[in-house]
Design a protein around this motif. Structure first.
Motif, PDB file in Angstrom:
ATOM      1  N   ARG A  46       0.856  -1.190   0.000  1.00  0.00           N
ATOM      2  CA  ARG A  46       0.000   0.000   0.000  1.00  0.00           C
ATOM      3  C   ARG A  46       0.885   1.230   0.000  1.00  0.00           C
ATOM      4  O   ARG A  46       2.091   1.122   0.196  1.00  0.00           O
ATOM      5  CB  ARG A  46      -0.936  -0.003   1.201  1.00  0.00           C
ATOM      6  N   GLU A  87       0.794   6.698   3.082  1.00  0.00           N
ATOM      7  CA  GLU A  87      -0.271   7.269   3.918  1.00  0.00           C
ATOM      8  C   GLU A  87      -1.208   6.193   4.434  1.00  0.00           C
ATOM      9  O   GLU A  87      -1.622   6.231   5.601  1.00  0.00           O
ATOM     10  CB  GLU A  87      -1.024   8.360   3.164  1.00  0.00           C
ATOM     11  N   ALA A  88      -1.556   5.213   3.603  1.00  0.00           N
ATOM     12  CA  ALA A  88      -2.411   4.114   4.057  1.00  0.00           C
ATOM     13  C   ALA A  88      -1.692   3.294   5.124  1.00  0.00           C
ATOM     14  O   ALA A  88      -2.297   2.861   6.110  1.00  0.00           O
ATOM     15  CB  ALA A  88      -2.823   3.233   2.881  1.00  0.00           C
ATOM     16  N   GLU A  89      -0.394   3.094   4.954  1.00  0.00           N
ATOM     17  CA  GLU A  89       0.365   2.340   5.952  1.00  0.00           C
ATOM     18  C   GLU A  89       0.480   3.139   7.247  1.00  0.00           C
ATOM     19  O   GLU A  89       0.404   2.565   8.335  1.00  0.00           O
ATOM     20  CB  GLU A  89       1.744   1.971   5.418  1.00  0.00           C
ATOM     21  N   GLU A 127      -1.750   5.159   8.494  1.00  0.00           N
ATOM     22  CA  GLU A 127      -3.038   4.966   9.170  1.00  0.00           C
ATOM     23  C   GLU A 127      -3.095   3.599   9.849  1.00  0.00           C
ATOM     24  O   GLU A 127      -3.556   3.473  10.979  1.00  0.00           O
ATOM     25  CB  GLU A 127      -4.187   5.104   8.173  1.00  0.00           C
ATOM     26  N   ARG A 128      -2.618   2.558   9.161  1.00  0.00           N
ATOM     27  CA  ARG A 128      -2.630   1.207   9.720  1.00  0.00           C
ATOM     28  C   ARG A 128      -1.745   1.124  10.962  1.00  0.00           C
ATOM     29  O   ARG A 128      -2.145   0.569  11.987  1.00  0.00           O
ATOM     30  CB  ARG A 128      -2.164   0.186   8.673  1.00  0.00           C
TER      31      ARG A 128
END
Length: 124
Positions: free
Chosen positions: A77, A80-82, A84-85
């Motif tokens: 990913r 930014e998605a990581e 958030e995770r």
């Protein structure tokens, strides 16, 4: 012939908690537990290209800036998605004097150990 890093050993107040956090971050599994701590690593086990990590119990882990920290790269990913995770599994932002222009994020694990989330550079 050269050496290869086979495991990293990290002192911790709560080895189980840190092992669970880093398993979530890295997609690792618990490989073993004993009175000396918890060892995590790739699901295929010991001896692969990635080192295992051993969290050993310590009443007083070293405080302050460590001489070594971990950098991680998202593999499936975008950054930014990581981010958030990682925040959802217990990481928190850490301020080490960033300017806001960096291409990485500085985070801390549940015991305050700093690590950086870099831009995606590695494949899964």
């Amino acid at each position: 012939m050269a050496c290869r890093i086979s495991e990293l050993v990290i002192d911790s107040r709560d080895p189980e908690r840190l092992a669970a956090f880093w398993c979530d971050v890295l997609g690792y599994a618990v490989l073993g537990r004993d009175e000396d701590g918890v060892e995590i690593g790739p699901a295929e086990g010991f001896g692969g290209l990635q080192p295992t990590i051993v969290f050993t119990p310590a009443d007083r882990p070293k405080a302050g800036k460590l001489r070594l920290h971990i950098d991680v790269n998202p593999t499936d990913r975008d950054q930014e998605a990581e981010l958030e995770r990682l925040l959802a599994v217990g990481a928190r932002p850490a301020d080490v004097g960033q300017t806001g222009e960096e291409t990485w994020h500085v985070l801390a694990d549940p015991e305050g150990n700093e690590f950086c989330l870099l831009r995606r550079r590695l494949s899964g």
